[in-house]
Structure formats: structure tokens, C-alpha cells
Design a protein around this motif. Structure first.
Motif, short mmCIF file in Angstrom:
data_model
loop_
_atom_site.label_atom_id
_atom_site.label_comp_id
_atom_site.label_asym_id
_atom_site.label_seq_id
_atom_site.Cartn_x
_atom_site.Cartn_y
_atom_site.Cartn_z
N ARG A 647 0.84 -1.19 0.00
CA ARG A 647 0.00 0.00 0.00
C ARG A 647 0.89 1.24 0.00
N GLU A 648 0.60 2.15 -0.89
CA GLU A 648 1.36 3.39 -0.94
C GLU A 648 1.02 4.24 0.27
N VAL A 649 2.04 4.65 0.99
CA VAL A 649 1.85 5.50 2.17
C VAL A 649 2.35 6.89 1.82
N PRO A 650 1.49 7.88 1.84
CA PRO A 650 1.96 9.24 1.51
C PRO A 650 3.09 9.66 2.43
N VAL A 693 0.08 10.14 11.95
CA VAL A 693 0.38 8.74 11.66
C VAL A 693 -0.87 8.12 11.04
N PRO A 694 -0.76 7.61 9.80
CA PRO A 694 -1.95 7.06 9.13
C PRO A 694 -2.34 5.70 9.69
N GLU A 695 -3.53 5.27 9.37
CA GLU A 695 -3.99 3.94 9.76
C GLU A 695 -3.33 2.88 8.88
N GLY A 696 -3.26 1.68 9.42
CA GLY A 696 -2.86 0.54 8.62
C GLY A 696 -1.37 0.32 8.46
N ASP A 699 3.23 -3.39 12.03
CA ASP A 699 3.83 -3.24 13.36
C ASP A 699 5.26 -2.73 13.30
N GLY A 700 6.00 -3.14 12.28
CA GLY A 700 7.41 -2.76 12.22
C GLY A 700 7.68 -1.43 11.56
N ALA A 701 6.65 -0.66 11.22
CA ALA A 701 6.84 0.61 10.52
C ALA A 701 7.60 1.60 11.41
N ILE A 702 8.43 2.40 10.75
CA ILE A 702 9.28 3.37 11.44
C ILE A 702 9.10 4.74 10.81
N LEU A 703 9.06 5.76 11.63
CA LEU A 703 9.19 7.13 11.17
C LEU A 703 10.65 7.51 11.34
N ARG A 704 11.35 7.70 10.22
CA ARG A 704 12.77 8.05 10.27
C ARG A 704 12.89 9.57 10.16
N VAL A 705 13.44 10.16 11.21
CA VAL A 705 13.51 11.61 11.34
C VAL A 705 14.97 12.05 11.25
N ARG A 706 15.22 13.01 10.37
CA ARG A 706 16.53 13.68 10.33
C ARG A 706 16.35 15.00 11.05
N TRP A 707 17.17 15.22 12.06
CA TRP A 707 16.92 16.36 12.94
C TRP A 707 18.25 16.91 13.45
#
Length: 785
Positions: A647-650, A693-696, A699-707
């Protein structure tokens, strides 16, 4: 100018001591574990374990099995884990082993997949945990912890009984995975108490062939009762912010026979109390380790960065030094669980000299906090494949150092090398890498190794080579490969596999070093090469000019009529090599992503839409879950069947809702080191961003942040869900388990004069609190049957 390097291997030492230690395996086991004074044996054969630390209580239980399989695929043979008392019994009398605390289930999963298990039972464990793992209620008692104070032992006894209850039936006598049990941790001056704890654990019903203790810092141990285990880290978080790269880390990039590392845990040892002599046990115990740095934690005042090559060079150097047990801490990162009464991190507030993050214990490990594959995973897998194949040969081999070696720890010009040999064959180790201070190229390098007792002289390679800056490798010396004697190779042996009626040895080239294979002419009848040239010199057949890669298979027929292959992979391809049981036989798999082997099938973990992989030897049938794409040298190349489309995640939308204010005024703790800013600043002066954070998401999804900034925290509502201290690394936030909703990111700037070490090149950015960019990292798993 040529630079020959010479080493004379002495005659083999007298046989090691055996039967001198009171370590006994369970009666009747098929593979009894024993300890000699120089190596371990299992089933009567020299045994070279590879252990990796993974704290089950710092990772979601529903992910344990796949993470253990990842460790197994990396060549880890034993999983070590602290059993952290405060995680299980935060409230006195309410001991929990449910959910992410299910010790028994974790041990059973190890057993299911053929992994040994090493519980490190404490009671004090450190592990950067609040109170070193001792519960607050215990520390509030009128007792002296970590001594034979009866009031302290009265509390420990039921805790040991609870652990024993969880592990009942999982000892070796019942076919279980427990091969060793560690008592306490880093207790260097209380041998009597260590013996008391061992006896208490045995009385509680705990059993293992090996009982161990950490042995750094000049530890004093009860004579012959505990197997001393050593360590060595590439970096430290526990030294001073302005202390530079510690010499206690620097020395681990030299070949030496000193086992002890007096620097580990030195911030918690009183300088007025001394332990015993370093390496006091070398005559009676083998050189075994439990804490080679698989990465490093970060403290608020000191935030080291560890690179994959640092970890790889450290590991390979220790093998060359004489290690017979490679134990890595950590191999898998984690996240501190949530306490009902307090947070669980080591901190100034609890009397420790270091402030650690509240939640993250990623440790920059080969497998990250959320199961991320790191480059160090692939570096270590290459070494562990070597040990799986040849560890039984290497373990009894003694480490020999050249007479001309570096003049002190600041000598960066003398080549660092060593040989492990049994007097007739061996392995040559070179390390030309260390962190922070690059080592120079070594042009014109050659080696001469004299073997004892008329064993001859090996001069290699036939023409001098340049050892590049940053290189580290192991070369074989007189290695038997199914009847073929490989006199030497300027490539690192990795593993073997049977294919098409021949035994194939895979070797890994080193970037920048030409490959030369020297074969004993008396053991071969013919040789065929896909490229390069073949010549015979002084009774050796030399293969030179080979173009390394997946098609670089040298085929040999031995004088005995056998067939042998020597496949030399380029450095990049070698680091994508896995070996495991799949599709009815032992296979080699090349994959730039993650691969695990599970009861005859394989799973590929990847962020790519349709990852590819290559297999050798070929299957002779179609695969379910993958489509044949062609050939890649001697490998068959496949691409996974797309199946259900991803599924494409924006892309995440990051919105600033508050700009940062002035950096908080720096404060210090009891140690005089900088303390993490108080919680109130995250609600007042931190820059704030919001991410939906979108639905669906899996479990292993990550938000990778450069900061950039000083400290970052992520909240769902007012609940802290992730944090990190800035060191220039990306910030991976496990969002798949959070569910849909708003994630609030709060970032503080670092004050100009803060007494904080940030790696070179990152200090200026630390003064600016900002989220630079963000992306979703969504990995998927494909089953291939």
C-alpha cells in the motif's frame, strides 16, 4: 619501498589443562560441554561459540521469534540476556513474567531454533538500568546490596527461586538450551559474595555446564568457580565529555595478549579499592568474551558514534589476539519498558554518574531497537560464517605476534598483524583500521611465516601488495579443502557448501588487494580458472589476476579424484552472503536485504517493492514466492513474487507548531557531568512539530527523522513514546504499534557552552533545534518456499 613482515611460529605448547575445573555438563548429553585451560569443547570437538546480547524485556514479545532468527542468520549461536529484576518486580512481592517479560517463552524460542541461551541473572546487572536492575524497594531496605548481608540475601533468594521456576526443565539435563549462567556483573572485589550467589542459584534449581562472571577491572573471583569473561568496546559513554577517545578503547585495535579491559565500568568502581591482577586467570581459563562492543549507548554528556568498520575491526582483531568465544553486547538494541512507579533508565537522579535516555536503548547495535538491519550486522556475519566453518580449527590455535610490532598505543605507522597457528597451518590476521584516527596505507607489504619443526616457510603473496587504510582481513595458511591444500590466499575464507559433487570454499576479497591463490601442486591434478593466469612456482600453483565476483569460480580436481571449487566474491557481494538450510539443502543466498531461515524455507525482509536474491547451488525446481530472473555468475537470481501490492503510504507531513526558545541553562549531576534538561523545558522552550500517523501501518513501521538539536522526544498526547540524544544519527521512531493519530515531536537546542561531547561535524547543528525531514520506513517480509 617493499615492507616484508616476518613471524616465527614457536613449537606448539604442551597440551592444555583438562579436568582441572569443577564444570560438569548434565549426565548423558550427546554433546557434553567441557573447558580446558585454552579452549572449550562440545561433544569432544573444539567449540568456538558466538554469543549476542538481546534483552527480551526491552523488545515486544510478538517480535522475539523473528529477531532471534535474524541473529541466527548472522551466525550468532548463543543468545545472552540480562534478567532485569526491576523489570519483573517493580513492586515487592508482585513478580511478573507475562507479556514482554515472559522469560520462559523467550528461552523456549531460543531452543526451538537451535540457539543456546545464557541468562545473566544478576541480581545486579547494570545494563544502564535504574539501580543497576535492583528494585527501588530493595534499595530502600536497611541492607548492604551486593554483599553477603543476610538482609540482602533474604531478598535475593525468592528472586532466584522465581527465575529457576521459569527456567525449570530448560537445562541441559532436559534437552534445554541453557549452556551458561552469569552471576552478578562487574563485581570485582567480592569473591566470597560471588560464590554465595552461585550456591544460592544452584540451591534454587538453576543448572548449567558453565557458570560465568565478568572479569574486567582486575576482578577477584572465587578460585575455579566461575569462568572469567572479558570485553572490549570501540567507544565509551561513561568517560568524561572532554576526555577524547579513551586509550582503553584504542588498545582493542592492536594485536595483543592482554585480556583485561580496565576501562569498562570504571566510572562505578571506587579508585581507592583495587581488585586483583589483570589476566590473573590466563593459565587456567581460555580467553572468552561476553562484551565485545556491538555498538555503544549514549549518555547526555557524551554521545559517541560507532561505525560498522569499528565493530568489524574490533571483532576480527580479537579473534587474532586469541579469543575462543566472541560475545557481543549489544547485538540487538531495545527500548526500556514503562514502569508503573518510575522510569527505568540509569540517571543522575538515581545516583549514577551518567544520564541516559528515558526509553531508547538502541545501542547502535547490528540489529536496531526496532529490528533494523545495520551495516555492522553484515560485517559481523562475514566473520561468524568463518567461525561456523573453521572455529573448531581456530580455537586450539595459539596466537603469535611478530617480533616487530607497534611501539605503544599511539603508533599508527607499524602494521598490525598476528597469526593463529597449530604449528602446521593457520590464519593470518591484519587490522589497518581504528576509529577517529585513520591508519595509513601500507604499500609493498608481504609476509613471511616460519612454521616450526621443519614445517617450512610461507612467503606471501608472490608479489607485494598495498594494505589499504581501513582494511582488516584474515588469510588462510595451509588450509585443507576436501583434499586440496590451499597454501595461502589473499582473500578471507568465509564458508563452504556442497554443489554439484564438489566442495566449494567461498572467499571474500578485500577492496584494493589483488587476489592470489597458492595451491599445493602435490594435492591437485588439474585447475581451471574463469579469468587470470595460472603458473607453477616452487611446487605451488599460483592463480593470479582473477576477476573477483559471483562468477570467479576456480575449479580443481584433486589427486584423489575429488572436485573442489574456490569461489572468490568481491568485498561488496561477500557482505550480502547468507548460509542456511533452505529448499531441501544447505544453500548460499546473496541478498542486499535481510534473510532468515526457518524450518526449510527462507524469508526476505526488505523495504524494496520486489527485492531480489541469488541462490547457490541451484534448486532444479521452481520456488513458491519467487520468480527466476536469470543467472548471476554461478548463482541463480530470483525476484520475489509481488503478491499483494504494498500500500502506498503518503510521505509524512511535518508541521511546526512552536519555534524553539533559548537553550535551557546547563546543570550538572552528582558526578559533575552535564544533566539532561528537566521535563518542563519540553513543554516550554522546545521546538514542537506534529506528524499525523496514518492507519494501517504494519507493526514494524518506522518514522525516520533527520533532525538537529540536543534532545528530542516524541509524545502521543502526554505519553512519551520515543527519545534520542543528538549525535548526528537519524532518529527511528517505531510508529507501527502506536496506531493512527498525532505524534508530537519536541526538540531542544544545545547551549553553546554545554559540557557535552557531540561527534565531530555535529556540534554546530546541535545548537539548532529542528526537524529537517522525515520519511516512513516500511519493511515487508516475503516467504519463499
Amino acid at each position: 619501498m617493499p615492507r616484508p613482515h616476518h613471524l616465527r611460529v614457536p613449537a606448539p605448547s604442551a597440551p592444555p589443562l583438562t579436568g582441572h575445573l569443577p564444570f560438569t555438563d548434565a549426565p548423558g548429553v550427546s554433546d557434553p560441554i567441557e573447558v580446558t585451560s585454552r579452549w572449550l569443547t562440545r561433544g569432544g570437538r573444539p567449540w568456538f561459540p558466538v554469543s549476542g546480547e538481546f534483552h527480551y524485556s526491552r523488545h515486544p514479545a510478538d517480535a522475539w521469534e523473528e529477531e532471534l532468527l535474524k541473529m541466527e542468520a548472522a551466525g550468532v549461536t548463543a543468545v545472552a540476556s540480562y534478567i532485569v529484576w526491576i523489570h519483573h518486580e517493580e513492586t515487592e512481592g508482585r513478580i511478573r513474567f507475562d507479556g514482554d517479560l515472559d522469560l520462559r517463552r523467550f528461552a523456549e524460542l531460543c531452543a526451538r531454533h537451535g540457539l543456546d541461551f545464557i541468562p545473566r541473572i544478576g541480581p545486579w546487572c547494570h545494563a544502564e538500568v535504574r539501580g543497576g536492575g535492583l528494585p527501588d524497594w530493595l534499595l530502600a531496605r536497611d541492607c548492604v546490596p551486593r554483599t553477603d548481608d543476610p538482609a540482602y540475601l533474604e531478598a535475593v533468594r525468592p528472586w532466584f527461586a522465581a527465575i529457576a521456576g521459569q527456567l525449570r526443565g530448560l537445562d541441559r539435563a532436559h534437552g534445554g538450551p541453557i549452556v551458561a549462567i552469569q552471576i552478578e556483573n562487574e563485581l570485582y572485589d567480592q569473591p566470597g559474595h560471588l560464590l554465595t550467589l552461585k550456591r544460592m542459584a544452584q540451591e534454587a534449581g538453576l543448572s548449567a555446564p558453565l557458570w560465568t562472571s565478568t572479569a574486567w577491572g582486575g576482578v577477584r573471583l572465587p578460585p575455579d568457580e566461575l569462568l572469567p569473561l572479558y570485553g572490549g568496546y570501540t567507544e565509551t559513554f561513561w568517560t568524561e565529555a572532554d576526555g577524547g577517545w579513551p586509550d582503553t578503547c584504542r588498545k582493542h585495535f592492536f594485536f595483543t595478549h592482554q585480556r583485561d579491559d580496565e576501562g569498562i565500568g570504571a566510572d562505578l568502581r571506587p579508585t581507592t579499592v583495587r581488585g586483583g591482577e589483570p589476566d590473573a586467570f590466563a593459565d587456567r581459563f581460555p580467553w572468552a568474551t561476553c562484551e565485545l562492543g556491538g555498538g555503544m549507548a549514549v549518555a547526555y554528556h557524551r554521545r559517541p558514534r560507532v561505525e560498522a568498520a569499528d565493530i568489524g575491526a574490533l571483532g576480527l582483531t580479537k579473534i587474532g589476539c586469541g579469543s575462543v568465544w566472541q560475545g557481543f553486547y549489544m547485538f540487538h538494541g531495545g527500548t526500556n519498558p514503562r514502569g508503573e512507579l518510575s522510569t527505568f533508565q540509569e540517571s543522575h537522579a538515581t545516583g549514577y554518574p551518567n544520564d541516559l535516555p528515558v526509553l531508547t536503548y538502541d545501542f547502535q547495535a547490528p540489529l536496531g531497537e526496532h529490528g533494523q538491519y545495520r551495516p555492522s550486522y553484515h560485517e559481523l556475519r562475514l566473520q561468524h560464517l568463518l567461525l561456523a566453518e573453521y572455529g573448531h580449527l581456530i580455537a586450539p590455535m595459539e596466537s603469535v605476534l611478530p617480533s616487530h610490532r607497534p611501539d605503544g598505543q599511539h603508533d599508527r605507522d607499524t602494521l598490525r598483524w598476528a597469526v593463529r597457528s597449530d604449528g602446521a597451518s593457520g590464519f593470518l590476521f591484519v587490522n589497518n583500521h581504528q576509529p577517529h584516527e585513520p591508519l595509513p596505507d601500507h604499500p609493498g607489504t608481504s609476509f613471511t611465516v616460519e612454521l616450526p619443526g621443519g614445517g617450512g616457510v610461507l612467503s606471501l603473496p608472490s608479489s607485494p601488495v598495498t594494505v589499504p587504510s581501513g582494511a582488516y582481513f584474515c588469510w588462510p595458511l595451509r588450509l585443507d579443502v576436501a583434499g586440496l591444500r590451499l597454501e595461502w590466499a589473499t582473500a578471507q575464507p568465509v564458508c563452504t557448501v556442497d554443489a554439484d559433487g564438489r566442495r566449494v570454499l567461498v572467499l571474500a576479497a578485500t577492496e584494493g588487494v589483488p587476489v592470489e591463490l597458492a595451491l599445493d601442486a602435490g594435492t591437485l591434478a588439474s585447475v581451471s580458472v574463469p579469468s587470470g593466469e595460472v603458473s607453477e612456482v616452487d611446487g605451488r600453483v599460483l592463480v593470479r589476476g582473477l576477476r573477483v565476483g559471483t562468477d570467479a569460480l576456480v575449479e580443481v580436481e584433486t589427486v584423489g579424484g575429488g572436485r573442489v571449487g574456490l569461489l572468490v566474491l568481491d568485498a561488496g557481494s561477500a557482505r550480502t552472503l547468507y548460509r542456511g538450510e533452505a529448499w531441501g539443502a544447505e544453500r548460499l543466498v546473496l541478498c542486499g536485504d535481510g534473510v532468515v531461515f526457518d524450518r526449510g524455507k527462507a524469508r526476505v525482509h526488505s523495504r524494496a517493492g520486489r527485492p531480489s536474491f541469488a541462490v547457490f547451488p541451484g534448486l532444479g525446481r521452481e520456488l513458491t514466492g519467487a520468480v527466476r530472473e536469470g543467472v548471476d555468475g554461478v548463482f541463480a537470481r530470483y525476484v520475489v513474487d509481488g503478491g499483494e501490492a504494498l500500500r502506498e503510504v503518503p510521505a509524512p507531513s511535518v508541521t511546526m507548531t512552536r519555534a524553539a526558545g533559548a537553550a535551557p541553562v546547563a546543570v550538572t549531576g552528582v558526578s559533575g557531568r552535564a544533566s539532561v534538561p528537566a521535563d518542563k523545558y519540553f513543554d516550554t522552550v522546545a521546538a514542537e512539530y506534529r506528524v499525523e500517523v496514518p492507519e494501517g501501518l504494519p507493526d514494524g513501521a518506522i518514522l525516520r527523522v533527520r533532525w538537529s538539536g540536543d534532545v528530542a522526544r516524541a509524545y502521543v498526547g502526554d505519553v512519551l513514546v520515543a527519545d534520542q540524544f543528538y549525535s548526528g544519527r537519524v532518529w527511528d521512531i517505531g510508529v507501527g504499534r502506536l496506531g493512527a493519530g498525532t505524534l508530537r515531536l519536541c526538540v531542544l537546542p544545545l547551549g553553546v557552552d554545554a559540557a557535552v561531547y557531540v561527534p565531530e561535524g555535529a556540534r554546530e547543528a546541535a545548537g539548532v533545534a529542528a526537524v529537517v525531514s522525515a520519511e516512513w520506513v516500511v519493511a515487508r517480509s516475503w516467504v519463499v518456499r
